[in-house]
Scaffold this active site. Sequence first.
Site, mmCIF file in Angstrom:
data_model
loop_
_atom_site.group_PDB
_atom_site.id
_atom_site.type_symbol
_atom_site.label_atom_id
_atom_site.label_comp_id
_atom_site.label_asym_id
_atom_site.label_seq_id
_atom_site.Cartn_x
_atom_site.Cartn_y
_atom_site.Cartn_z
ATOM 1 N N LYS A 118 0.872 -1.192 0.000
ATOM 2 C CA LYS A 118 0.000 0.000 0.000
ATOM 3 C C LYS A 118 0.895 1.223 0.000
ATOM 4 C CE LYS A 118 -4.386 0.221 1.010
ATOM 5 N NZ LYS A 118 -5.467 -0.362 0.314
HETATM 6 N N1 GLU Z 1 -7.263 -0.373 -2.911
HETATM 7 C C1 GLU Z 1 -8.051 -1.560 -3.030
HETATM 8 C C2 GLU Z 1 -8.101 -2.324 -1.729
HETATM 9 O O1 GLU Z 1 -7.913 -1.790 -0.681
HETATM 10 C C3 GLU Z 1 -7.649 -2.424 -4.209
HETATM 11 C C4 GLU Z 1 -6.245 -2.880 -4.258
HETATM 12 C C5 GLU Z 1 -5.877 -3.547 -5.564
HETATM 13 O O2 GLU Z 1 -6.724 -3.711 -6.421
HETATM 14 O O3 GLU Z 1 -4.704 -3.878 -5.693
HETATM 15 O O4 GLU Z 1 -8.405 -3.495 -1.713
#
Ligand code: GLU
Length: 428
Positions: A118
């Site tokens: 992240k």
């Molecule tokens: N930001 C989204 C989540 O928290 C998607 C992450 C992604 O698709 O890699 O799951």
Amino acid sequence: MTTTPTQQEAEPDDDLDSALVTARRQLERAATHVDVDPGVIERLKHPTKVQQVSVPLERDDGSVDVFTGYRAQHDDVRGPYKGGLRYHPEVSAEECTGLSMWMTWKCAVMDLPFGGGKGGISVDPKVLTEDETERLTRRFAEELRDVVGPTKDVPAPDMGTDAQTMAWFMDAYSMQQGETIPGVVTGKPPVVGGSYGREEAPGRSTAIAAREAVDYYDRDLSNTTVAVQGFGSVGANAARLLEDWGATVVAVSDVNGAIYDPGGLAVHEIPTHEEEPEAVLAQDAPETISNAAILELDVDVLIPAAVGNVITADNADAIAADIVVEGANGPTTFAADTILEERGVAVIPDILANAGGVTVSYFEWLQDINRRQWTLERVNTELEEHMLEAWADVREEVEEKDLAWRDAAYVVALSRIAEAKATRGLWP
Ligand code: GLU
């Protein structure tokens, strides 16, 4: 610059919990329910790497501001790091690290060949023009170029970023690499290698989780009332699908407050935040209530789909819903979870409920690698299958070990991660 993984330990200070504190405490609690080598648990408390970068931006007026960006890479034992990039003033190394841990579990619960990552930039995206956002994103992509890539770490949209952000990121990366590499990020527009259905996927999976939970507790969707906090992509898509499937959505909210109609709102007619920002209170509805009050409404299903830490020790006793389905990441604090469990409120955790986003990201990555686009129908069919399989895996742990849904989801995830770690071994 690469900072060492943050080492500070969790303080049991509920309402100020960072994502990292909550994630570590959830991990420790789940570890008591699963037969996993304590060394593996210890390793999972720390990210592999947290990258911090400075991102200079020339503003439209010619002045220069420097923002701080991050990419936390938690664990990649099962595959490349995967997870969103957020643009938000509260983005920090610690928050990204906690959120990256949740991505590790989310990918493992869904049995996707990814680990957890992240990142983001500490910036309020509302103060940037579109041109500034584009320049900031391109420079961020350049600063992260060495640590991302289709086989290393694959970012995606998150709070404050969208498909266009991903298109700019992909373009900047590809131009520097000298070839078009769509698989470096997911959540792109379909015209540049994005997947149909990706945008709606977290809302769709949240609706599927709500539907399965209602069924599990022997109820009928046609007799189910739902309140949805947050009317962005996740909340709006979940609300609309649940309405299509027969539920009555009685309340929805955005950052300014909530509208409430005990007879049911026509949620298809309310613009999502993306369609028209902050439009909820402008809709015709018998009652307007606060964002705090929507959480305490007497409904069957509550879907917090806005930001983290909204159900806390302060309001957990007042939650009147029987089922909480986490559309947002981390809406329930650790202390609130315990209170809800004691009160018999079922909490379907984020790492299962909103995992449709990363699941369709996985489909997108496969489409990019194979240079072959799937139809929307195929995406939605395969998403439904993945969700039902993950639901069945988690339900089995709920039933066999008499666990809360979050603990059960962690047990499924941890077992898979621990097995992969044991099989690969610790080197050197
Ligand atoms: N930001 C989204 C989540 O928290 C998607 C992450 C992604 O698709 O890699 O799951």
